[in-house]
Design an enzyme around this catalytic site. Structure first.
Site, short mmCIF file in Angstrom:
data_model
loop_
_atom_site.label_atom_id
_atom_site.label_comp_id
_atom_site.label_asym_id
_atom_site.label_seq_id
_atom_site.Cartn_x
_atom_site.Cartn_y
_atom_site.Cartn_z
N ASN A 112 30.25 52.75 42.29
CA ASN A 112 28.83 52.71 42.61
C ASN A 112 28.16 51.33 42.54
O ASN A 112 27.12 51.14 43.18
CB ASN A 112 28.07 53.64 41.65
CG ASN A 112 28.48 55.09 41.80
OD1 ASN A 112 28.57 55.60 42.91
ND2 ASN A 112 28.74 55.76 40.69
N TYR A 113 28.71 50.40 41.79
CA TYR A 113 27.97 49.17 41.53
C TYR A 113 28.66 47.89 41.98
O TYR A 113 28.02 46.85 42.08
CB TYR A 113 27.65 49.05 40.03
CG TYR A 113 26.70 50.12 39.54
CD1 TYR A 113 25.35 50.06 39.84
CD2 TYR A 113 27.15 51.20 38.80
CE1 TYR A 113 24.47 51.04 39.41
CE2 TYR A 113 26.29 52.19 38.36
CZ TYR A 113 24.95 52.10 38.67
OH TYR A 113 24.08 53.07 38.25
N LEU A 114 29.96 47.94 42.23
CA LEU A 114 30.69 46.73 42.58
C LEU A 114 30.89 46.65 44.08
O LEU A 114 31.46 47.56 44.69
CB LEU A 114 32.05 46.71 41.87
CG LEU A 114 32.00 46.73 40.34
CD1 LEU A 114 33.41 46.77 39.77
CD2 LEU A 114 31.25 45.52 39.82
#
Length: 745
Positions: A702-704
């Site tokens: 989700n974030y990288l």
């Protein structure tokens, strides 16, 4: 058995392996193919006669007497086998071919009759120490049987190596076919802002099957007496019975919520009778559930295959849609069946009944020129819409938390991919503006307006600690989880001096999914003074940022940069942290295993920043012990291989014999292979220990920015499948295709 006898047996073995054979068995082995044990025919030489060129020995040693006895025993055994082989089914040579033709003509060409193999005489071992020898002999006999069956049925029998190679080839071809059929949407022009699709057609959601009554021999008891429940009450009763092994059913909140909702499903008579959950006996229902679980585990291969094929048919019917006339997979096409709500952590609504969703609760979304999906017989949809500015296919409202659930396309679809791509591009744009934004909120820390100061401190925490923004929640509606903007006075403690550091803020609160956030962070003097000011004249339960909410914060951020929200800071900080850590930790000369350890450590730094914690797996200690045992075994093997290498080098020293030189090279490769395997295991052990309480998958998913990982793999020559599994490679296909090794976030 004496050592002398054992040596005698060894000599017999060597003679068996080297003696030529003219027997009808063709010199084939009696105990398998691995060691050829044949007997010299008597016609070659008389008893006691020696080979040509050998010397006649006048005196026989005890060893030689044992050898002769062993040979004689084997000759008798061989003759017995030959006698048994005279049977019609075991004839050899030309006679065997004639017999075989007769059998085929009698049984027909399609006959699958398998010729049986003669049973060999079982010899009891002399003592317990010999049992292993006879086990090996039986194993070799079995391998001979398998060999003969393979010769008779060459079409139906395959070797495991061939099967593995065939399976690998099929997987490669399937992957290549998927790659050719994949919609390369990232190479097409985007639609106007707000438009997600122009054509959408699907079959609607798949509803769970209706509840089936319990068998007559399975009963529910109340206060020791059997009670026949109504259909609705019995279904909810079974939900609780299935969870008796789980700790949830021991929690007071869970039991209270369940019993309250269960009574709502009862008839008037049942409510009057059943008033105390402690008097309820779910034992027979629970036993039935365990039997069903055990039956599913013990299903035959054919039964499992039948279920798999049935599920595949359902997937083919409901699991795909047409999006702009391209076939796309749907992520969650099955509506969740009814059950008991569990929640995460100590959720105040755990145990409540999740009601069965009916078609009358569902809103359908599709294009006007498509075929509207048909509801189940006797039902109708709540509404049918044609909104191409949203990405969902169907929606409904669940009863426990009142949240809206959606049927969406899968993670590998165009709509999801475009959303991910846009998210990471916004985070990349923040990179060029973040210094200006940071300077702005640091200046606002001294603002004369209290709301501006609170906004500046909140931005400071969101930027430096990657805290979630948080949303306002009604009292008692959901678990007591908070974010930055919804922090209360009780969630922070201020320390002028703590552990040798000045101006330390101690955080302790429940974040998303009821994961505890506990951290001690030194902050600037101005931030510390503002926090002290915010806490003045407030009680423990009062809001820390009483003049700020998430909507106000995001509105301010969007004025600084279009599309900027508090969540973008979290994505930006996670991605930039990964890129910086990879630069510091990665060494191109290391092995692939060591490079992967560096990648996981960089990912771990992100997970710590984002507070992606997890409970240690229940089997962690046992799995680590097993791995450590394997490491010790590998070390012993490496030591043994090194000794063999040293011995081979000594034998080859000063010699030009190719055989010895080849042996040295072979041992060197064995040592290198063992060292690589040991290193891989040790790195794996280190990685597992460090990941014990950290979840790496959440940030990776989700974030990288996936382009950072793809570029790193290409630059470090690490196979992408070592970092991303197939699901992630499909999800981020757009990043895999367009990213070069010089990509910079």
């Amino acid at each position: 058995m004496s050592k002398q006898d054992k040596r005698g047996r060894g000599k017999v073995k060597n003679q068996r392996e080297t003696a030529p054979s003219d027997e009808p068995f063709g010199g084939d082995t009696l105990l398998g193919k691995s060691k050829r044990m044949t007997v010299a025919p008597r016609s070659r030489r008389a008893p006691g006669e020696t080979r040509k060129g050998s010397k006649q020995q006048k005196v026989k040693s005890p060893k030689e007497e044992n050898v002769e006895l062993g040979v004689a025993a084997d000759v008798r055994f061989q003759l017995k086998m030959k006698k048994e082989a005279d049977d019609d089914d075991f004839a050899t040579g030309t006679k065997a071919k004639v017999k075989k033709r007769k059998r085929v003509s009698a049984d027909g060409p399609a006959s699958s009759t398998v010729l049986s193999v003669p049973k060999k005489k079982k010899l009891a071992p002399e003592d317990e120490n010999d049992s292993g020898v006879w086990k090996k002999k039986r194993k070799k006999e079995k391998s001979k049987v398998e060999k003969e069956e393979m010769e008779q049925h060459p079409v139906t029998v395959k070797r495991s190596g061939e099967r593995a190679e065939t399976s690998k080839t099929l997987r490669i071809k399937k992957q290549e076919e998927e790659d050719r059929q994949r919609w390369r949407w990232w190479e097409e022009e985007k639609y106007d802002d707000g438009v997600k699709w122009k054509f959408l057609e699907h079959r609607g959601p798949c509803f769970p099957p209706e509840y089936q009554r319990l068998p007559d021999d399975v009963r529910f008891y109340y206060d020791g007496k059997p009670v026949k429940l109504s259909l609705a009450a019995e279904e909810v009763c079974l939900f609780f019975a299935q969870m008796l092994d789980h700790e949830y059913t021991t929690k007071e909140v869970f039991r209270t919520n369940f019993f309250r909702d269960w009574r709502k499903e009862m008839t008037v008579e049942e409510r009057a009778l059943i008033t105390d959950l402690n008097k309820c006996d779910f034992g027979e229902l629970h036993d039935m559930h365990k039997r069903r679980v055990e039956t599913r585990k013990n299903m035959s291969k054919d039964e499992k295959q039948a279920i798999k094929e049935a599920n595949q048919k359902v997937t083919e019917e409901y699991g795909f849609c047409l999006l702009d006339h391209h076939r796309e997979r749907i992520g969650n096409f099955k509506i969740e069946p009814p059950g008991l709500f569990r929640g995460r952590g100590e959720h105040p609504k755990q145990g409540m009944l999740k009601r069965r969703i009916q078609p009358e609760d569902v809103v359908i979304n599709c294009s006007r020129d498509s075929r509207v999906p048909q509801p189940p017989a006797g039902h109708r949809w709540k509404d049918v819409r044609h909104d191409n500015t949203v990405t969902w296919l169907a929606s409904w409202t669940e009863n426990v938390q009142g949240s809206i659930k959606y049927v969406m396309l899968s993670a590998i679809s165009k709509l999801k991919g475009e959303k991910d791509w846009e998210k990471y591009e916004v985070a990349r744009r923040l990179k060029s503006r973040v210094d200006h934004i940071r300077l702005q909120y640091l200046e606002d820390l001294a603002s004369k307006q209290m709301v501006t100061r609170q906004r500046a401190v909140a931005l400071y925490f969101i930027d430096k600690l990657a805290l979630r923004a948080g949303n306002e929640k009604e009292e008692g509606e959901t678990a007591d989880t908070v974010g930055c903007c919804s922090l209360r006075v009780e969630h922070i403690r201020l320390h002028h001096l703590l552990d040798g550091q000045k101006y330390v803020v101690e955080f302790d609160f429940l974040g998303k999914d009821c994961i505890r956030y506990y951290n001690k962070v030194p902050v600037s003097k101005r931030v510390f003074k503002n926090l002290k000011l915010f806490k003045e004249n407030k009680q423990e339960g009062d809001d820390l940022f009483d003049r700020l909410n998430t909507a106000m914060l995001n509105k301010h951020l969007s004025s600084l940069m279009p599309g900027l929200t508090a969540k973008v800071f979290r994505t930006y900080n996670a991605s930039i942290t990964l890129q910086q850590q990879l630069r510091e930790l990665s060494i191109s000369s290391e092995s692939v295993a060591e490079k992967l350890l560096s990648y996981n450590r960089a990912n771990r730094a992100v997970a710590v920043l984002c507070n992606h914690q997890r409970a240690p797996p229940k089997t962690f200690e046992q799995s680590m012990a097993n791995l450590q045992t394997k490491i010790e075994s590998r070390k012993e093997k490496l030591s043994l291989v090194k000794e063999e290498l040293q011995q081979a080098e000594v034998e080859a020293r000063g010699s030009s014999e190719p055989r010895l030189l080849t042996m040295v090279e072979k041992k060197k490769k064995a040592v290198q292979r063992s060292e690589e395997q040991l290193l891989r295991m040790e790195v794996q052990a280190t990685d597992r220990e460090e990941n014990k309480q950290i979840a790496l998958s959440t940030s990776k998913l989700n974030y990288l920015d996936p382009r950072i990982s793809v570029a790193w793999c290409k630059k470090m020559e690490v196979p992408l499948d070592k970092v991303y599994n197939k699901s992630l490679r499909d999800k981020f296909a757009w990043a895999v295709e367009m990213t070069e090794q010089d990509f910079e976030f």
